[in-house]
Design an enzyme around this catalytic site. Structure first.
Site, PDB file in Angstrom:
ATOM      1  N   ARG A 141     -19.702   4.769  -3.136  1.00 40.97           N
ATOM      2  CA  ARG A 141     -20.129   5.227  -1.806  1.00 40.97           C
ATOM      3  C   ARG A 141     -19.883   6.719  -1.582  1.00 40.97           C
ATOM      4  O   ARG A 141     -19.683   7.165  -0.459  1.00 40.97           O
ATOM      5  CB  ARG A 141     -19.474   4.391  -0.698  1.00 40.97           C
ATOM      6  CG  ARG A 141     -19.576   2.881  -0.912  1.00 40.97           C
ATOM      7  CD  ARG A 141     -21.000   2.379  -0.932  1.00 40.97           C
ATOM      8  NE  ARG A 141     -21.706   2.611   0.299  1.00 40.97           N
ATOM      9  CZ  ARG A 141     -21.679   1.775   1.354  1.00 40.97           C
ATOM     10  NH1 ARG A 141     -21.005   0.668   1.295  1.00 40.97           N
ATOM     11  NH2 ARG A 141     -22.355   2.062   2.444  1.00 40.97           N
ATOM     12  N   ARG A 185     -21.679   8.758   3.954  1.00 41.49           N
ATOM     13  CA  ARG A 185     -20.346   8.356   4.399  1.00 41.49           C
ATOM     14  C   ARG A 185     -19.386   9.485   4.714  1.00 41.49           C
ATOM     15  O   ARG A 185     -18.838   9.526   5.784  1.00 41.49           O
ATOM     16  CB  ARG A 185     -19.680   7.411   3.388  1.00 41.49           C
ATOM     17  CG  ARG A 185     -20.056   5.969   3.639  1.00 41.49           C
ATOM     18  CD  ARG A 185     -19.019   5.039   3.087  1.00 41.49           C
ATOM     19  NE  ARG A 185     -19.176   3.709   3.671  1.00 41.49           N
ATOM     20  CZ  ARG A 185     -18.491   2.654   3.288  1.00 41.49           C
ATOM     21  NH1 ARG A 185     -17.599   2.768   2.343  1.00 41.49           N
ATOM     22  NH2 ARG A 185     -18.672   1.497   3.871  1.00 41.49           N
ATOM     23  N   ARG A 189     -29.114  13.480   7.350  1.00 45.81           N
ATOM     24  CA  ARG A 189     -29.335  12.190   8.011  1.00 45.81           C
ATOM     25  C   ARG A 189     -29.821  12.384   9.445  1.00 45.81           C
ATOM     26  O   ARG A 189     -30.716  11.687   9.914  1.00 45.81           O
ATOM     27  CB  ARG A 189     -28.000  11.443   7.965  1.00 45.81           C
ATOM     28  CG  ARG A 189     -27.875  10.219   8.773  1.00 45.81           C
ATOM     29  CD  ARG A 189     -28.457   9.023   8.068  1.00 45.81           C
ATOM     30  NE  ARG A 189     -27.996   7.820   8.742  1.00 45.81           N
ATOM     31  CZ  ARG A 189     -28.383   7.467   9.967  1.00 45.81           C
ATOM     32  NH1 ARG A 189     -29.246   8.205  10.638  1.00 45.81           N
ATOM     33  NH2 ARG A 189     -27.904   6.367  10.521  1.00 45.81           N
ATOM     34  N   ASP A 232     -29.822   1.425  -0.888  1.00 46.91           N
ATOM     35  CA  ASP A 232     -28.934   0.366  -0.425  1.00 46.91           C
ATOM     36  C   ASP A 232     -29.235  -0.901  -1.194  1.00 46.91           C
ATOM     37  O   ASP A 232     -30.344  -1.067  -1.715  1.00 46.91           O
ATOM     38  CB  ASP A 232     -29.084   0.121   1.080  1.00 46.91           C
ATOM     39  CG  ASP A 232     -27.837  -0.545   1.645  1.00 46.91           C
ATOM     40  OD1 ASP A 232     -26.903   0.170   2.031  1.00 46.91           O
ATOM     41  OD2 ASP A 232     -27.778  -1.785   1.646  1.00 46.91           O
ATOM     42  N   TYR A 275     -26.368 -11.907   2.773  1.00 47.59           N
ATOM     43  CA  TYR A 275     -27.058 -11.198   3.862  1.00 47.59           C
ATOM     44  C   TYR A 275     -28.355 -11.903   4.256  1.00 47.59           C
ATOM     45  O   TYR A 275     -28.743 -11.905   5.428  1.00 47.59           O
ATOM     46  CB  TYR A 275     -27.337  -9.742   3.462  1.00 47.59           C
ATOM     47  CG  TYR A 275     -26.084  -8.894   3.497  1.00 47.59           C
ATOM     48  CD1 TYR A 275     -25.560  -8.451   4.696  1.00 47.59           C
ATOM     49  CD2 TYR A 275     -25.412  -8.561   2.322  1.00 47.59           C
ATOM     50  CE1 TYR A 275     -24.401  -7.691   4.739  1.00 47.59           C
ATOM     51  CE2 TYR A 275     -24.251  -7.793   2.353  1.00 47.59           C
ATOM     52  CZ  TYR A 275     -23.751  -7.363   3.567  1.00 47.59           C
ATOM     53  OH  TYR A 275     -22.606  -6.617   3.611  1.00 47.59           O
TER      54      TYR A 275
HETATM   55  O1  CP3 Z   1     -22.631   4.808  -3.447  1.00 43.23           O
HETATM   56  C1  CP3 Z   1     -23.388   5.499  -2.737  1.00 43.23           C
HETATM   57  O2  CP3 Z   1     -22.952   6.347  -1.960  1.00 43.23           O
HETATM   58  C2  CP3 Z   1     -24.884   5.323  -2.897  1.00 43.23           C
HETATM   59  C3  CP3 Z   1     -25.560   4.658  -1.830  1.00 43.23           C
HETATM   60  C4  CP3 Z   1     -25.122   3.282  -1.350  1.00 43.23           C
HETATM   61  C5  CP3 Z   1     -25.247   2.895   0.012  1.00 43.23           C
HETATM   62  N1  CP3 Z   1     -24.957   1.571   0.100  1.00 43.23           N
HETATM   63  C6  CP3 Z   1     -25.661   3.798   1.095  1.00 43.23           C
HETATM   64  C7  CP3 Z   1     -25.342   3.426   2.500  1.00 43.23           C
HETATM   65  C8  CP3 Z   1     -24.662   2.168  -2.060  1.00 43.23           C
HETATM   66  C9  CP3 Z   1     -24.296   2.029  -3.531  1.00 43.23           C
HETATM   67  C10 CP3 Z   1     -24.574   1.085  -1.135  1.00 43.23           C
HETATM   68  C11 CP3 Z   1     -24.173  -0.282  -1.522  1.00 43.23           C
HETATM   69  C12 CP3 Z   1     -23.956  -1.298  -0.489  1.00 43.23           C
HETATM   70  N2  CP3 Z   1     -24.619  -1.468   0.701  1.00 43.23           N
HETATM   71  C13 CP3 Z   1     -23.047  -2.375  -0.638  1.00 43.23           C
HETATM   72  C14 CP3 Z   1     -22.192  -2.630  -1.860  1.00 43.23           C
HETATM   73  C15 CP3 Z   1     -21.029  -1.737  -1.979  1.00 43.23           C
HETATM   74  C16 CP3 Z   1     -19.903  -2.040  -1.029  1.00 43.23           C
HETATM   75  O3  CP3 Z   1     -19.531  -1.117  -0.284  1.00 43.23           O
HETATM   76  O4  CP3 Z   1     -19.351  -3.147  -1.077  1.00 43.23           O
HETATM   77  C17 CP3 Z   1     -23.132  -3.157   0.535  1.00 43.23           C
HETATM   78  C18 CP3 Z   1     -22.343  -4.403   0.838  1.00 43.23           C
HETATM   79  C19 CP3 Z   1     -24.141  -2.579   1.367  1.00 43.23           C
HETATM   80  C20 CP3 Z   1     -24.657  -3.064   2.676  1.00 43.23           C
HETATM   81  C21 CP3 Z   1     -24.467  -2.052   3.745  1.00 43.23           C
HETATM   82  N3  CP3 Z   1     -25.188  -0.881   3.864  1.00 43.23           N
HETATM   83  C22 CP3 Z   1     -23.546  -2.097   4.833  1.00 43.23           C
HETATM   84  C23 CP3 Z   1     -22.565  -3.221   5.073  1.00 43.23           C
HETATM   85  C24 CP3 Z   1     -23.724  -0.926   5.596  1.00 43.23           C
HETATM   86  C25 CP3 Z   1     -23.058  -0.518   6.889  1.00 43.23           C
HETATM   87  C26 CP3 Z   1     -21.692  -0.026   6.740  1.00 43.23           C
HETATM   88  C27 CP3 Z   1     -21.449   0.906   5.562  1.00 43.23           C
HETATM   89  O5  CP3 Z   1     -21.001   0.383   4.539  1.00 43.23           O
HETATM   90  O6  CP3 Z   1     -21.723   2.112   5.644  1.00 43.23           O
HETATM   91  C28 CP3 Z   1     -24.716  -0.152   4.935  1.00 43.23           C
HETATM   92  C29 CP3 Z   1     -25.194   1.175   5.382  1.00 43.23           C
HETATM   93  C30 CP3 Z   1     -25.148   2.289   4.423  1.00 43.23           C
HETATM   94  N4  CP3 Z   1     -25.467   2.204   3.107  1.00 43.23           N
HETATM   95  C31 CP3 Z   1     -24.800   3.639   4.730  1.00 43.23           C
HETATM   96  C32 CP3 Z   1     -24.928   4.350   3.534  1.00 43.23           C
HETATM   97  C33 CP3 Z   1     -24.717   5.839   3.323  1.00 43.23           C
HETATM   98  C34 CP3 Z   1     -24.412   4.179   6.114  1.00 43.23           C
HETATM   99  C35 CP3 Z   1     -25.599   4.185   7.011  1.00 43.23           C
HETATM  100  C36 CP3 Z   1     -25.883   5.490   7.707  1.00 43.23           C
HETATM  101  O7  CP3 Z   1     -25.856   6.586   7.116  1.00 43.23           O
HETATM  102  O8  CP3 Z   1     -26.210   5.356   8.877  1.00 43.23           O
END
Ligand code: CP3
Length: 347
Positions: free
Chosen positions: A26, A30, A39, A76, A153
């Site tokens: 991540r 973030r 963003r 994602d 999900y």
């Molecule tokens: O690693 C990286 O930075 C690359 C991008 C990436 C994102 N999501 C971007 C994202 C990766 C590899 C993921 C994987 C992901 N997404 C997982 C598996 C990894 C883990 O953390 O367990 C899961 C379960 C998700 C589902 C998901 N996406 C959730 C639960 C959320 C909300 C909360 C959070 O984790 O941020 C997201 C949103 C998300 N995915 C954001 C980002 C940068 C934040 C959204 C935003 O910018 O508004």
């Protein structure tokens, strides 16, 4: 394209490296203010995911700003349900939300196996743009969710502490559960292969909700499908990160993959013993350690490196970096890995 820094790939394959490679789950999005700026120029997360130029830009930010040894494509895991016919929304400060969910066997008739080129072309384009702009500086990591985590999900429709709706389905509708997991698996294999064809140098499978299953269900409803994915990917190394699945480590030894991710609860020596010498281990500093002072972070990182030793290790956190971590603290972690792991090898 020859990689100038291929430490991650060599470490994954078990080759000798001058120092331990480091990246953070991540890392894209973030934590970086530079990410926020990009963003906020768009209306939402999904718009960014579907914009290959800007997705490439935020993918590369951590390479330039933090100095990590790999980029991970900005996307994602939830793009797969959408490509199968179940679109998601990303609700600000809440997380993913699915307007439609899978509740009964009849609902499967509205789904299809995703076609990577036509349904996920925007991710493949983002990979191509990223590869061009990275110009071989570091490897690019492709990824997908593990079928079980995606299933969670699709059934639940949002995040949950227990995912009890998804787990209930395994008891009440085991046949349907298998059918859906197989459709997700087939979609994922094709998708990962397309990511590799587009330029991904290594792929990671995220099983974020592995730890909520009893171990017999984990074998039946998760490991079985991860095994298929590992067996289908031959061109590049594969990393499997199953958060919380400490009980499955003896079986992970037999997966047809190069690297196993450890969360911060998995003991390092014990994991090495259970998983064996045949795999590279990735991880596993407690993400909360980065709330400490720089010298505390340095001490914790050195201890982690001592415990893993100098062969078959990729340094990372035990899960994704938390959103409010100061990027300067992340830099301390990265710098310590780079310097101390080189020192350990010089001894
Ligand atoms: O690693 C990286 O930075 C690359 C991008 C990436 C994102 N999501 C971007 C994202 C990766 C590899 C993921 C994987 C992901 N997404 C997982 C598996 C990894 C883990 O953390 O367990 C899961 C379960 C998700 C589902 C998901 N996406 C959730 C639960 C959320 C909300 C909360 C959070 O984790 O941020 C997201 C949103 C998300 N995915 C954001 C980002 C940068 C934040 C959204 C935003 O910018 O508004």
């Amino acid at each position: 394209m020859e990689l100038k820094n291929d430490l991650l790939i060599r470490a994954a394959k078990g080759e000798k490296v001058e120092r331990t490679p480091v990246w953070l789950m991540r890392q894209a999005g973030r934590i970086l203010p530079e990410y926020r700026a990009v963003r906020n120029s768009l209306s939402g997360f999904i718009e960014l995911v579907k914009n290959p130029e800007l997705a490439a830009e935020v993918t590369i930010q951590p390479v330039d700003i933090l100095g990590v040894d790999a980029a991970i494509i900005f996307s994602d895991i939830l793009v797969i349900p959408e490509a199968m016919g179940l679109p998601y929304e990303m609700v600000e400060k809440k997380g993913p939300w699915f307007p439609k969910t899978i509740n009964s066997p009849e609902d499967l008739s509205n789904l299809k196996v995703a076609d990577a080129e036509s349904d996920l072309g925007y991710v493949l384009d983002a990979i191509k743009v990223t590869k061009k702009e990275l110009d071989g500086r570091v490897p690019l990591i492709g990824f997908a969710g593990a079928p079980w985590t995606i299933f969670c999900y699709m059934i639940e429709g949002q995040g949950s502490k227990t995912f009890s709706k998804a787990r209930k389905m395994l008891y009440n509708e085991p046949v349907m559960s298998d059918q859906l997991l197989q459709m997700i698996t087939d979609s994922t294999i094709e998708y990962l292969r397309a990511q590799i064809a587009a330029g991904a140098n290594i792929v990671q499978v995220f099983d974020s909700w592995a730890g909520i299953l009893p171990s017999d269900h984990y074998q039946k409803f998760s490991m079985k499908y991860i095994t298929q994915i590992c067996d289908a990917i031959e061109e590049v190394p594969v990393t499997v990160f199953a958060k919380g699945a400490y009980f499955a480590r003896p079986e992970m030894r037999h997966l047809n993959c190069e690297t196993i991710g450890l969360d911060w609860n998995m003991g390092i020596a014990e994991s090495r013993r259970l998983i064996g010498e045949g795999k590279t281990l990735q991880g596993n500093l407690d993400p909360c350690a980065l709330y400490g002072s720089p010298s505390e972070i340095e001490t914790a990182t050195k201890k982690m490196l001592d415990d893993f030793g100098t062969s078959r290790h990729i340094a990372n956190l035990g899960h994704g970096v938390y959103p409010d971590i100061d990027p300067e603290k992340v830099k301390v972690f990265i710098q310590t890995v780079k310097e101390y792991s080189a020192q350990l090898r010089a001894q």
